[in-house]
Scaffold this active site. Structure first.
Site, PDB file in Angstrom:
ATOM      1  N   LYS A  28       1.041   5.635   8.190  1.00  0.00           N
ATOM      2  CA  LYS A  28       1.471   5.626   6.742  1.00  0.00           C
ATOM      3  C   LYS A  28       0.529   5.825   5.625  1.00  0.00           C
ATOM      4  CE  LYS A  28       1.985   2.155   4.733  1.00  0.00           C
ATOM      5  NZ  LYS A  28       1.306   1.122   3.901  1.00  0.00           N
ATOM      6  N   SER A  54       0.757  -1.016  -0.096  1.00  0.00           N
ATOM      7  CA  SER A  54      -0.022  -0.141   0.089  1.00  0.00           C
ATOM      8  C   SER A  54       0.849   1.117   0.088  1.00  0.00           C
ATOM      9  CB  SER A  54      -1.003   0.103   1.148  1.00  0.00           C
ATOM     10  OG  SER A  54      -1.684  -1.170   1.248  1.00  0.00           O
ATOM     11  N   LYS A 103      -7.285   1.894  -2.439  1.00  0.00           N
ATOM     12  CA  LYS A 103      -6.955   1.507  -1.063  1.00  0.00           C
ATOM     13  C   LYS A 103      -7.104   2.642  -0.212  1.00  0.00           C
ATOM     14  CE  LYS A 103      -4.680  -1.040   2.044  1.00  0.00           C
ATOM     15  NZ  LYS A 103      -5.312  -2.052   2.845  1.00  0.00           N
TER      16      LYS A 103
HETATM   17  P1  NAD Z   1       5.627  -6.036   7.533  1.00  0.00           P
HETATM   18  O1  NAD Z   1       6.399  -4.801   8.226  1.00  0.00           O
HETATM   19  O2  NAD Z   1       5.070  -7.072   8.490  1.00  0.00           O
HETATM   20  O3  NAD Z   1       6.320  -6.480   6.405  1.00  0.00           O
HETATM   21  C1  NAD Z   1       7.155  -5.929   5.365  1.00  0.00           C
HETATM   22  C2  NAD Z   1       8.611  -6.610   5.326  1.00  0.00           C
HETATM   23  O4  NAD Z   1       9.252  -5.993   4.088  1.00  0.00           O
HETATM   24  C3  NAD Z   1       9.481  -7.013   6.258  1.00  0.00           C
HETATM   25  O5  NAD Z   1       9.698  -8.515   6.123  1.00  0.00           O
HETATM   26  C4  NAD Z   1      10.631  -6.099   5.696  1.00  0.00           C
HETATM   27  O6  NAD Z   1      11.748  -6.893   6.414  1.00  0.00           O
HETATM   28  C5  NAD Z   1      10.508  -6.317   4.288  1.00  0.00           C
HETATM   29  N1  NAD Z   1      11.225  -5.117   3.829  1.00  0.00           N
HETATM   30  C6  NAD Z   1      11.472  -3.929   4.086  1.00  0.00           C
HETATM   31  N2  NAD Z   1      12.459  -3.194   3.335  1.00  0.00           N
HETATM   32  C7  NAD Z   1      12.949  -4.320   2.731  1.00  0.00           C
HETATM   33  C8  NAD Z   1      13.868  -4.114   1.647  1.00  0.00           C
HETATM   34  N3  NAD Z   1      14.628  -3.146   1.177  1.00  0.00           N
HETATM   35  N4  NAD Z   1      14.077  -5.162   0.809  1.00  0.00           N
HETATM   36  C9  NAD Z   1      13.509  -6.382   1.196  1.00  0.00           C
HETATM   37  N5  NAD Z   1      12.485  -6.641   2.150  1.00  0.00           N
HETATM   38  C10 NAD Z   1      12.240  -5.543   2.730  1.00  0.00           C
HETATM   39  O7  NAD Z   1       4.287  -5.350   6.803  1.00  0.00           O
HETATM   40  P2  NAD Z   1       3.046  -5.945   6.327  1.00  0.00           P
HETATM   41  O8  NAD Z   1       2.105  -5.967   7.448  1.00  0.00           O
HETATM   42  O9  NAD Z   1       3.360  -7.290   5.686  1.00  0.00           O
HETATM   43  O10 NAD Z   1       2.502  -4.986   5.216  1.00  0.00           O
HETATM   44  C11 NAD Z   1       3.007  -5.059   3.861  1.00  0.00           C
HETATM   45  C12 NAD Z   1       2.217  -4.025   3.035  1.00  0.00           C
HETATM   46  O11 NAD Z   1       1.070  -4.638   3.161  1.00  0.00           O
HETATM   47  C13 NAD Z   1       2.151  -2.460   3.718  1.00  0.00           C
HETATM   48  O12 NAD Z   1       2.087  -1.686   2.837  1.00  0.00           O
HETATM   49  C14 NAD Z   1       0.698  -2.528   4.571  1.00  0.00           C
HETATM   50  O13 NAD Z   1       0.277  -1.318   4.668  1.00  0.00           O
HETATM   51  C15 NAD Z   1      -0.060  -3.438   3.321  1.00  0.00           C
HETATM   52  N6  NAD Z   1      -1.173  -4.002   4.113  1.00  0.00           N
HETATM   53  C16 NAD Z   1      -1.043  -4.776   5.549  1.00  0.00           C
HETATM   54  C17 NAD Z   1      -2.091  -5.522   6.088  1.00  0.00           C
HETATM   55  C18 NAD Z   1      -1.952  -6.000   7.415  1.00  0.00           C
HETATM   56  O14 NAD Z   1      -3.043  -6.174   8.260  1.00  0.00           O
HETATM   57  N7  NAD Z   1      -0.946  -6.159   7.879  1.00  0.00           N
HETATM   58  C19 NAD Z   1      -3.129  -5.475   5.334  1.00  0.00           C
HETATM   59  C20 NAD Z   1      -3.224  -4.973   3.960  1.00  0.00           C
HETATM   60  C21 NAD Z   1      -2.406  -4.134   3.577  1.00  0.00           C
END
Ligand code: NAD
Length: 294
Positions: free
Chosen positions: A238, A95, A170
């Site tokens: 964010k 997102s 979104k």
């Molecule tokens: P999270 O923080 O659990 O996971 C993000 C991952 O990205 C981590 O494992 C991190 O190590 C990795 N990462 C960060 N920088 C990196 C890089 N430079 N290279 C490689 N890997 C890297 O976040 P999440 O909850 O999985 O969310 C991911 C996306 O999905 C976000 O944009 C969030 O807004 C969206 N989202 C989350 C949810 C939820 O319920 N958690 C629901 C819908 C959408």
């Protein structure tokens, strides 16, 4: 199909696992080793960088926190575009800001890479079940090609418009969710302070007009004072920042969003940024002196 997956956090892990279960080969990269180890144990192969993922895969999915992360993973040194061949498809499921999607899309185009923005809604439980709602922006032809892959991870897969339209959709979703959680916390706090059990209020009203998916998911968490994420407050900050910036860019006022953003900011500065967004109940506890849960 061989699919690259970059970003194996709360959401990326179950999404990549579903791709594996459906018979795809997954090549994974994350900067956190344990997250890669988890998916390798499920049958994926690991790669040493985003570039290495792209060198191996005709399709690469990214599931990262925000715009700067996606820009650096795709456009930065050792990034996806350093390893991509012409015709590769990048599906960014993070997102992020719609304008950032379009900027990344232009960089992809210059290298002959096709891109979709495809953020999701539904959270970890729906990522595990493969029942996410997926909002897509990009060319119809690329969308049609990727739809079967997206349908492994979600039950609703909708093309919303050109590149960036998935993330605009979104943002609309995140405004509605944030507002719903805030008024739910406000109403439940009032009930508790007025001497009516919040659980009774929830049971009495959940089938009526006020009932919602948000209420069903978040009222029990507030009642149990369970603020384990789920969806973290810092991630919602964010999203609302991206919503406010986008709204200002197009001249569409968002006074409700700004109010909830201030509540989230207050929680962040109280050290609660990693709590679930149902933690808005903790903001109301602070200003009312009354906790919804015991
Ligand atoms: P999270 O923080 O659990 O996971 C993000 C991952 O990205 C981590 O494992 C991190 O190590 C990795 N990462 C960060 N920088 C990196 C890089 N430079 N290279 C490689 N890997 C890297 O976040 P999440 O909850 O999985 O969310 C991911 C996306 O999905 C976000 O944009 C969030 O807004 C969206 N989202 C989350 C949810 C939820 O319920 N958690 C629901 C819908 C959408």
């Amino acid at each position: 199909m061989k699919i690259g997956f970059i970003g194996l956090g709360i959401m990326g892990k179950p999404m990549a696992k579903n791709l594996l279960k459906a018979g795809n080969d997954v090549v994974a990269f994350d900067i956190i080793k344990e997250n890669v180890d988890y998916i390798v144990a499920e049958g994926a192969k690991s790669a040493s960088s985003a570039k290495a993922v792209a060198e191996e895969c005709p399709v690469v999915i990214t599931m990262l926190p925000n715009s700067p992360h996606v820009k650096s993973v795709v456009m930065g040194q050792n990034g996806v575009l350093d390893g991509a061949s012409e015709g590769m498809i990048l599906v960014d499921m993070s997102s992020i800001a719609p304008l950032a999607s379009q900027e990344i899309g232009r960089a992809c185009e210059a290298k002959g890479v096709k891109m979709l923005d495809a953020p999701v809604s539904g959270g970890e439980p729906k990522a595990i079940d493969g029942t996410l709602s997926i909002m897509v922006g990009g060319d119809k032809e690329v969308f049609n090609e990727m739809k079967p892959v997206l349908e492994i991870m979600g039950t609703s897969v909708v093309l919303c418009g050109a590149l960036g339209a998935g993330n605009t959709t979104k943002l609309a979703n995140q405004i509605i969710v944030a507002g719903n959680i805030a008024v739910l916390a406000e109403a439940m706090t009032l009930a508790k302070k007025a001497g009516v059990d919040p659980e009774t209020v929830f049971q009495a009203i959940k089938g009526g007009l006020a009932g919602s998916t948000v209420m069903n998911a978040k009222a029990p968490m507030m009642i149990e004072s369970n603020f384990n994420p789920g969806f973290k407050i810092d991630l919602h900050i964010k999203d609302l920042n991206n919503a406010i910036e986008t709204a200002h860019g197009v001249g569409s006022p968002v006074p409700m969003t700004v109010q909830v953003q201030e509540m989230f900011e207050n929680l962040h500065f109280d050290g609660k940024g990693q709590h679930d967004h149902s933690g808005l109940a903790e903001y109301y506890a602070k200003i009312s002196g009354t906790k919804i849960g015991d």
